[in-house]
Design an enzyme around this catalytic site. Structure first.
Site, mmCIF file in Angstrom:
data_model
loop_
_atom_site.group_PDB
_atom_site.id
_atom_site.type_symbol
_atom_site.label_atom_id
_atom_site.label_comp_id
_atom_site.label_asym_id
_atom_site.label_seq_id
_atom_site.Cartn_x
_atom_site.Cartn_y
_atom_site.Cartn_z
ATOM 1 N N GLN A 1 -27.587 92.320 75.966
ATOM 2 C CA GLN A 1 -26.492 91.783 76.453
ATOM 3 C C GLN A 1 -25.521 92.225 75.338
ATOM 4 O OE1 GLN A 1 -25.764 87.654 77.726
ATOM 5 N NE2 GLN A 1 -25.235 87.379 75.541
ATOM 6 N N SER B 1 -31.823 77.664 74.242
ATOM 7 C CA SER B 1 -31.616 76.331 75.192
ATOM 8 C C SER B 1 -32.639 76.258 76.300
ATOM 9 C CB SER B 1 -30.112 76.449 75.900
ATOM 10 O OG SER B 1 -29.155 76.775 75.079
ATOM 11 N N HIS C 1 -26.988 79.161 67.879
ATOM 12 C CA HIS C 1 -25.487 79.062 68.190
ATOM 13 C C HIS C 1 -24.714 78.902 66.796
ATOM 14 C CE1 HIS C 1 -27.281 77.682 72.511
ATOM 15 N NE2 HIS C 1 -26.400 78.893 72.514
ATOM 16 N N GLY D 1 -25.405 86.980 69.680
ATOM 17 C CA GLY D 1 -26.842 86.814 69.058
ATOM 18 C C GLY D 1 -27.740 88.048 69.465
ATOM 19 N N LYS E 1 -30.639 87.898 69.779
ATOM 20 C CA LYS E 1 -31.675 87.299 70.654
ATOM 21 C C LYS E 1 -31.412 87.919 72.253
ATOM 22 C CE LYS E 1 -34.022 83.923 72.845
ATOM 23 N NZ LYS E 1 -33.245 83.302 73.893
ATOM 24 N N LEU F 1 -26.388 73.431 72.446
ATOM 25 C CA LEU F 1 -26.360 74.075 71.193
ATOM 26 C C LEU F 1 -27.318 74.000 70.652
ATOM 27 C CD1 LEU F 1 -22.145 74.245 70.430
ATOM 28 C CD2 LEU F 1 -23.842 75.831 71.944
HETATM 29 P P1 AMP Z 1 -26.300 81.231 75.445
HETATM 30 O O1 AMP Z 1 -25.527 79.792 75.123
HETATM 31 O O2 AMP Z 1 -27.711 81.032 75.494
HETATM 32 O O3 AMP Z 1 -25.649 82.028 76.490
HETATM 33 O O4 AMP Z 1 -25.980 81.823 73.984
HETATM 34 C C1 AMP Z 1 -24.902 82.264 73.505
HETATM 35 C C2 AMP Z 1 -24.978 82.863 72.438
HETATM 36 O O5 AMP Z 1 -26.029 82.667 71.504
HETATM 37 C C3 AMP Z 1 -25.411 84.398 72.861
HETATM 38 O O6 AMP Z 1 -24.729 85.393 72.236
HETATM 39 C C4 AMP Z 1 -27.085 84.607 72.377
HETATM 40 O O7 AMP Z 1 -27.445 85.782 71.963
HETATM 41 C C5 AMP Z 1 -26.911 83.568 71.167
HETATM 42 N N1 AMP Z 1 -28.154 82.959 70.731
HETATM 43 C C6 AMP Z 1 -29.029 82.331 71.518
HETATM 44 N N2 AMP Z 1 -30.056 81.792 70.985
HETATM 45 C C7 AMP Z 1 -30.047 82.529 69.704
HETATM 46 C C8 AMP Z 1 -30.785 82.394 68.572
HETATM 47 N N3 AMP Z 1 -32.047 81.951 68.843
HETATM 48 N N4 AMP Z 1 -30.353 83.127 67.427
HETATM 49 C C9 AMP Z 1 -29.387 83.724 67.310
HETATM 50 N N5 AMP Z 1 -28.427 83.708 68.443
HETATM 51 C C10 AMP Z 1 -28.885 83.096 69.587
#
Ligand code: AMP
Length: 262
Positions: free
Chosen positions: A153, A186, A37, A147, A149, A33
């Site tokens: 998705q 990450s 996140h 996100g 980002k 995280l």
């Molecule tokens: P992940 O753990 O990479 O699967 O991401 C979990 C959630 O966090 C997903 O909805 C991502 O789009 C969001 N997320 C990842 N990086 C960012 C970021 N820099 N800003 C905002 N949301 C993010």
């Protein structure tokens, strides 16, 4: 903060909240995280009475040649980061908890999955909707936060919720960036110091493309800056979306198109 691993533990952890009619906000993550996140967690807290965060590195969204084994994992560190945010339940299932009967799923990604990521990661969105539909089934949230980002998705999840007729409000959280504009990820942990310098140009180059709409120039600039390969720079949903490789690390980002009309 309660921690649940099995579906039964999750139901127990949520029972009182459900019985007292509290609304549930949900933030699915793969852990490792960062502030991106955590911003989603804060958004979920604004939108619902209680918040559940899941931490699960989902095998079905990785192809065999991708970084499933190497993906950064630090559940204890993640839990420490969630504690100050007053998260109510952290759900850390194992593969067997979420896929007790194997990974087949009738839920498939819809038309928003076409193109962009799917050209390069054909398995990816079916894996995402597979796990997110299972997580939604387990948590039964009123609100779920994703996100921007991962913009495609977010669009795929919105479409899935509509197609399945789920009564879940999907909220998009703005991209959190470092002081150089690099979108937090990450996977940034994989970057060497030199690669990090190059990675920080990605947002600047697509920001420029968001003004000029000149996608070919943006691709050329990414390669000139030091990216090894550009998967795409494309305009969709009134955004410029890009994916590019630095060594073994694949970075994605997107920026809303900037209108120059007055
Ligand atoms: P992940 O753990 O990479 O699967 O991401 C979990 C959630 O966090 C997903 O909805 C991502 O789009 C969001 N997320 C990842 N990086 C960012 C970021 N820099 N800003 C905002 N949301 C993010």
């Amino acid at each position: 903060m309660k921690k649940a691993v099995t579906l039964q533990e999750l139901d127990q952890a949520l029972e009182d909240y459900r019985n007292s009619g509290k609304t549930i906000g949900f933030v699915p993550t793969m852990g490792a995280l960062h502030d991106g996140h955590l911003s989603l967690v804060n958004l979920a807290k604004e939108k619902a009475d209680i918040v559940v965060v899941s931490i699960f590195v989902n095998p079905t969204q990785f192809a065999p040649h991708e970084d499933y084994d190497a993906y950064p994992r630090d559940v204890n560190g993640d839990i420490e980061k969630l504690k100050p945010l007053d998260v109510d339940v952290v759900f850390c299932p194992t593969k067997d908890d979420l896929y007790p009967d194997g990974t087949d799923s009738a839920v498939k990604a819809g038309s928003n999955a076409e193109g962009l990521e799917t050209i390069f990661r054909p398995h990816f969105f079916d894996g995402v909707v597979n796990v997110v539909s299972r997580l939604f089934d387990a948590v039964k949230p009123d609100v779920a936060v994703f996100g921007e980002k991962d913009f495609q998705q977010l669009m795929v999840i919105r479409e899935m919720v509509e197609t399945l007729g789920l009564d879940i409000e999907i909220i998009g959280g703005e991209i959190v960036r470092d002081e150089h504009g690099l979108a937090l990820s990450s996977r940034n942990a994989y970057l060497s110091t030199e690669e990090l310098e190059i990675a920080r140009q990605l947002n600047k180059i697509i920001r420029n493309a968001a003004k000029t709409k000149d996608l070919d120039t943006a691709k050329a600039e990414l390669l000139k800056t030091g990216f090894d390969k550009v998967d795409y720079v494309e305009k969709r949903w009134n955004r410029i979306l890009a994916a590019a490789w630095l060594g073994k690390t694949r970075l994605i980002d997107n920026i809303p198109v900037i209108s120059t009309e007055r």
